[in-house]
Design a protein around this motif. Structure first.
Motif, PDB file in Angstrom:
ATOM      1  N   PRO A  14       0.693  -1.195  -0.018  1.00 13.98           N
ATOM      2  CA  PRO A  14      -0.064   0.199  -0.189  1.00 13.98           C
ATOM      3  C   PRO A  14       0.737   1.193   0.134  1.00 13.98           C
ATOM      4  O   PRO A  14       0.357   2.252   0.391  1.00 13.98           O
ATOM      5  CB  PRO A  14      -0.898  -0.123   1.385  1.00 13.98           C
ATOM      6  CG  PRO A  14       0.023  -0.928   2.221  1.00 13.98           C
ATOM      7  CD  PRO A  14       0.991  -1.843   1.114  1.00 13.98           C
ATOM      8  N   PHE A  15       2.133   1.257  -0.536  1.00  9.54           N
ATOM      9  CA  PHE A  15       2.982   2.366  -0.313  1.00  9.54           C
ATOM     10  C   PHE A  15       2.444   3.711  -1.088  1.00  9.54           C
ATOM     11  O   PHE A  15       2.768   4.734  -0.921  1.00  9.54           O
ATOM     12  CB  PHE A  15       4.298   2.087  -0.919  1.00  9.54           C
ATOM     13  CG  PHE A  15       4.245   1.925  -2.439  1.00  9.54           C
ATOM     14  CD1 PHE A  15       4.664   3.002  -3.122  1.00  9.54           C
ATOM     15  CD2 PHE A  15       4.073   0.625  -2.776  1.00  9.54           C
ATOM     16  CE1 PHE A  15       4.780   2.757  -4.437  1.00  9.54           C
ATOM     17  CE2 PHE A  15       4.224   0.489  -4.200  1.00  9.54           C
ATOM     18  CZ  PHE A  15       4.537   1.561  -4.923  1.00  9.54           C
ATOM     19  N   TYR A  46      10.288   7.371 -10.663  1.00 10.72           N
ATOM     20  CA  TYR A  46      10.234   6.123 -10.669  1.00 10.72           C
ATOM     21  C   TYR A  46      11.278   5.327  -9.763  1.00 10.72           C
ATOM     22  O   TYR A  46      10.817   4.315  -8.907  1.00 10.72           O
ATOM     23  CB  TYR A  46      10.493   5.434 -12.178  1.00 10.72           C
ATOM     24  CG  TYR A  46       9.364   5.403 -12.871  1.00 10.72           C
ATOM     25  CD1 TYR A  46       8.392   4.646 -12.853  1.00 10.72           C
ATOM     26  CD2 TYR A  46       9.536   5.955 -14.192  1.00 10.72           C
ATOM     27  CE1 TYR A  46       7.133   4.567 -13.472  1.00 10.72           C
ATOM     28  CE2 TYR A  46       8.393   6.058 -14.801  1.00 10.72           C
ATOM     29  CZ  TYR A  46       7.388   5.429 -14.709  1.00 10.72           C
ATOM     30  OH  TYR A  46       5.976   5.250 -15.629  1.00 10.72           O
ATOM     31  N   ALA A  47      12.401   5.930  -9.471  1.00 12.37           N
ATOM     32  CA  ALA A  47      13.298   5.658  -8.293  1.00 12.37           C
ATOM     33  C   ALA A  47      12.802   5.698  -7.096  1.00 12.37           C
ATOM     34  O   ALA A  47      12.743   4.800  -6.202  1.00 12.37           O
ATOM     35  CB  ALA A  47      14.533   6.374  -8.424  1.00 12.37           C
ATOM     36  N   GLU A  48      11.875   6.814  -6.770  1.00 14.10           N
ATOM     37  CA  GLU A  48      11.266   7.038  -5.420  1.00 14.10           C
ATOM     38  C   GLU A  48      10.146   5.605  -5.261  1.00 14.10           C
ATOM     39  O   GLU A  48      10.072   5.438  -4.243  1.00 14.10           O
ATOM     40  CB  GLU A  48      10.460   8.231  -5.298  1.00 14.10           C
ATOM     41  CG  GLU A  48      11.453   9.528  -5.272  1.00 14.10           C
ATOM     42  CD  GLU A  48      12.213   9.190  -3.788  1.00 14.10           C
ATOM     43  OE1 GLU A  48      11.439   9.028  -2.845  1.00 14.10           O
ATOM     44  OE2 GLU A  48      13.114   9.588  -3.504  1.00 14.10           O
ATOM     45  N   MET A  51      11.869   2.320  -4.568  1.00 11.93           N
ATOM     46  CA  MET A  51      12.350   2.518  -3.134  1.00 11.93           C
ATOM     47  C   MET A  51      11.231   2.143  -2.116  1.00 11.93           C
ATOM     48  O   MET A  51      11.128   1.245  -1.408  1.00 11.93           O
ATOM     49  CB  MET A  51      13.140   3.622  -2.610  1.00 11.93           C
ATOM     50  CG  MET A  51      14.471   3.659  -3.120  1.00 11.93           C
ATOM     51  SD  MET A  51      15.377   5.128  -2.497  1.00 11.93           S
ATOM     52  CE  MET A  51      14.498   6.436  -2.841  1.00 11.93           C
ATOM     53  N   ALA A  52      10.103   2.796  -2.594  1.00 12.28           N
ATOM     54  CA  ALA A  52       8.840   2.585  -1.705  1.00 12.28           C
ATOM     55  C   ALA A  52       8.419   1.384  -1.841  1.00 12.28           C
ATOM     56  O   ALA A  52       7.866   0.395  -0.848  1.00 12.28           O
ATOM     57  CB  ALA A  52       7.918   3.759  -1.932  1.00 12.28           C
ATOM     58  N   TYR A  67       2.437   5.344   2.483  1.00 11.88           N
ATOM     59  CA  TYR A  67       2.766   6.728   1.604  1.00 11.88           C
ATOM     60  C   TYR A  67       4.047   6.734   1.341  1.00 11.88           C
ATOM     61  O   TYR A  67       4.925   5.890   1.669  1.00 11.88           O
ATOM     62  CB  TYR A  67       2.373   8.114   2.685  1.00 11.88           C
ATOM     63  CG  TYR A  67       3.202   7.840   3.825  1.00 11.88           C
ATOM     64  CD1 TYR A  67       4.710   8.476   3.823  1.00 11.88           C
ATOM     65  CD2 TYR A  67       2.977   7.276   5.067  1.00 11.88           C
ATOM     66  CE1 TYR A  67       5.313   8.557   4.787  1.00 11.88           C
ATOM     67  CE2 TYR A  67       3.804   7.246   6.200  1.00 11.88           C
ATOM     68  CZ  TYR A  67       5.042   7.857   6.032  1.00 11.88           C
ATOM     69  OH  TYR A  67       5.886   7.761   7.186  1.00 11.88           O
ATOM     70  N   ASN A  68       4.526   7.564   0.483  1.00  7.83           N
ATOM     71  CA  ASN A  68       5.759   7.673   0.049  1.00  7.83           C
ATOM     72  C   ASN A  68       6.078   9.393   0.084  1.00  7.83           C
ATOM     73  O   ASN A  68       5.460  10.372  -0.361  1.00  7.83           O
ATOM     74  CB  ASN A  68       5.917   7.327  -1.408  1.00  7.83           C
ATOM     75  CG  ASN A  68       7.345   7.512  -1.861  1.00  7.83           C
ATOM     76  OD1 ASN A  68       8.352   7.728  -1.188  1.00  7.83           O
ATOM     77  ND2 ASN A  68       7.635   7.357  -3.094  1.00  7.83           N
ATOM     78  N   ASN A  69       7.309   9.869   0.837  1.00  8.91           N
ATOM     79  CA  ASN A  69       7.461  11.222   1.005  1.00  8.91           C
ATOM     80  C   ASN A  69       8.257  11.772   0.104  1.00  8.91           C
ATOM     81  O   ASN A  69       8.816  12.866   0.207  1.00  8.91           O
ATOM     82  CB  ASN A  69       7.893  11.075   2.488  1.00  8.91           C
ATOM     83  CG  ASN A  69       9.293  10.455   2.604  1.00  8.91           C
ATOM     84  OD1 ASN A  69       9.900   9.924   1.673  1.00  8.91           O
ATOM     85  ND2 ASN A  69       9.615  10.125   4.044  1.00  8.91           N
ATOM     86  N   PHE A  70       8.664  11.169  -0.784  1.00 12.87           N
ATOM     87  CA  PHE A  70       9.498  11.788  -2.127  1.00 12.87           C
ATOM     88  C   PHE A  70      10.601  12.655  -1.482  1.00 12.87           C
ATOM     89  O   PHE A  70      10.685  13.966  -1.936  1.00 12.87           O
ATOM     90  CB  PHE A  70       8.580  12.680  -2.785  1.00 12.87           C
ATOM     91  CG  PHE A  70       7.516  11.985  -3.667  1.00 12.87           C
ATOM     92  CD1 PHE A  70       7.896  11.414  -5.075  1.00 12.87           C
ATOM     93  CD2 PHE A  70       6.322  11.583  -3.312  1.00 12.87           C
ATOM     94  CE1 PHE A  70       7.114  10.725  -5.519  1.00 12.87           C
ATOM     95  CE2 PHE A  70       5.237  10.958  -4.071  1.00 12.87           C
ATOM     96  CZ  PHE A  70       5.766  10.418  -5.261  1.00 12.87           C
TER      97      PHE A  70
END
Length: 127
Positions: A14-15, A46-48, A51-52, A67-70
């Protein structure tokens, strides 16, 4: 469907569920994360996401980040630990009793009732 299997697992990652648009220092969307069409991700975006996703696969079921904090920070990348060297699944996360053998239950509607309903529907529709 796959909870009884020991050789296969399906795990929701669920990232991206509660991810917000990345913003720059002025509070505007940070376009460096997006391609020229402003819809698809750039290599940085896409890299972020990669990683997530990787981090989510290592997090136990029930404790996954939604969530992803970029931050574009490679130090946030998680690594497998000697005590948990595998990707997390429902079974190895201990989220549910892994020794649980799901009982085979009878369907709530007998198969013949579906056939009768289908035939009745065809007959009613043709009339």
């Amino acid at each position: 469907r796959y909870e009884e299997r020991e050789d296969f697992a399906v795990v929701m990652q669920p990232f991206f569920r509660n991810t917000l648009l990345p913003l720059d220092s002025n509070g505007k969307p940070d376009l460096s994360f997006f391609a020229a069409d402003c819809f698809h991700f750039s290599a940085r975006g896409y890299a972020e996401m990669a990683m997530a996703l990787w981090n989510n696969m290592l997090e136990p079921v029930g404790e996954k980040q939604t969530y992803n904090n970029f931050t574009h920070d490679r130090s946030k990348l998680k690594c497998p630990k000697p005590e948990k060297p595998f990707l997390s699944t429902l079974r190895n996360s201990g989220f549910r009793n892994s020794d649980l053998i799901l009982e085979k239950t009878e369907p709530s509607v007998p198969y013949w009732a579906v056939i009768v309903a289908a035939v009745a529907g065809v007959l009613a529709g043709s009339l």
